[in-house]
Design an enzyme around this catalytic site. Sequence first.
Site, mmCIF file in Angstrom:
data_model
loop_
_atom_site.group_PDB
_atom_site.id
_atom_site.type_symbol
_atom_site.label_atom_id
_atom_site.label_comp_id
_atom_site.label_asym_id
_atom_site.label_seq_id
_atom_site.Cartn_x
_atom_site.Cartn_y
_atom_site.Cartn_z
ATOM 1 N N CYS A 1 -9.310 6.901 -1.369
ATOM 2 C CA CYS A 1 -10.448 7.774 -1.062
ATOM 3 C C CYS A 1 -10.043 8.936 -0.152
ATOM 4 C CB CYS A 1 -11.547 6.929 -0.417
ATOM 5 S SG CYS A 1 -13.006 7.865 0.003
ATOM 6 N N ASP B 1 3.225 -4.018 -1.941
ATOM 7 C CA ASP B 1 4.389 -3.377 -1.308
ATOM 8 C C ASP B 1 4.913 -4.101 -0.059
ATOM 9 O OD1 ASP B 1 4.376 -1.432 -3.200
ATOM 10 O OD2 ASP B 1 3.508 0.122 -1.935
HETATM 11 O O1 F6P Z 1 -0.507 -0.448 -4.139
HETATM 12 C C1 F6P Z 1 0.808 -0.096 -3.933
HETATM 13 C C2 F6P Z 1 1.320 0.609 -5.144
HETATM 14 O O2 F6P Z 1 1.319 -0.245 -6.266
HETATM 15 C C3 F6P Z 1 2.700 1.214 -4.953
HETATM 16 O O3 F6P Z 1 3.743 0.298 -5.142
HETATM 17 C C4 F6P Z 1 2.685 2.315 -5.957
HETATM 18 O O4 F6P Z 1 3.571 3.338 -5.567
HETATM 19 C C5 F6P Z 1 1.276 2.806 -5.900
HETATM 20 O O5 F6P Z 1 0.510 1.716 -5.480
HETATM 21 C C6 F6P Z 1 0.727 3.330 -7.201
HETATM 22 O O6 F6P Z 1 -0.575 3.754 -6.961
HETATM 23 P P1 F6P Z 1 -1.573 4.250 -8.078
HETATM 24 O O7 F6P Z 1 -1.932 3.060 -8.913
HETATM 25 O O8 F6P Z 1 -2.734 4.782 -7.325
HETATM 26 O O9 F6P Z 1 -0.851 5.278 -8.859
#
Ligand code: F6P
Length: 321
Positions: free
Chosen positions: A75, A130
């Site tokens: 957000c 992570d």
């Molecule tokens: O939630 C952590 C994570 O999965 C990271 O490992 C990754 O870089 C990121 O989120 C990806 O985010 P989104 O799904 O918003 O692209």
Amino acid sequence: MAIRRIGILTAGGDAPGMNSCIRGLVRYGLNSKLEVMGIFRGWYGLINEELKLLSHRSVSGIINLGGTMLKTARCAEFKAEEGQRRAFETVKKNAIDALVVIGGDGSFRAAREFYKKYKVSCIGIPASIDNDINGIDVTIGSDTAINTALYALDNIRDTATSMERIFVVEVMGRSSGYIALQVALAGGCEEVIIPERSPDLGKICHDIVQGNLRGKISWIIIVAEGAARAAEVAEKINQMTGLETREIVLGHIQRGGRPTAFSRTLALTLAQAAVDCLLSGKTDMAVGLKDGRIIEIDLEFAIKKKDLPVDKLYNLIKILT
Ligand code: F6P
């Protein structure tokens, strides 16, 4: 101030075990004579007043499900003054005495800022694939994500070995090499490229060629998404060694799916700890697992850069290959 009503939200990337955590918060909260409001879509739901009171039955049948029944979002609006002011209006209007924020370092940073500006009590529960929260061993969801990635990797290995190919496998981790290191170690991989160490592709290719001369043809190289793109690494290896190299991006497969027993029990026990923490008058803190015990740490400490034993793990992977 006595706490009567808590608001709970999941923010940032979803992580397997978030639902178990919600279940724990609702049922343990109700058992502790609290009212529990579910806030939908993270901070966005607080800004836009998307919330409802949850009952014992609201959280039936979710303990084994990945994702989050409360939905989640990244957000940008909450980073701005206006978004925070509107979120505070929702808190006041709905008589929410404290927030429990289930998420990773970005969500904790937001909680801390909200507490500092508006004095809304906040407790963080670490949940992110992570494993990016400082001062604790492991976040909810990271164990599941590693096992999911490992399952895929074991399948890739069958082909890599049978067809004697090089595979570059990209795993998640924008600024952390945690998943990559764990998967590379548990998967017996030859090489791992992570954001915390600058990669030496020339050396990697030299090793591949030397290995090839000794008859070793199959290699698996793990790449954390924040360090490099699998396609680019595969192309370079192909150019520099002349050996067929394929790339695979595991992507969001790693974020979904049934939480492991560890992710669930961690989620449920941390939910209990968060409610107890609030009831004992604490705020601006996170709960987490450290050396086998549940501990409470300041949010300020929790959002510092996590110190992973990167070199130690990397060296072990290289010794064992
Ligand atoms: O939630 C952590 C994570 O999965 C990271 O490992 C990754 O870089 C990121 O989120 C990806 O985010 P989104 O799904 O918003 O692209």
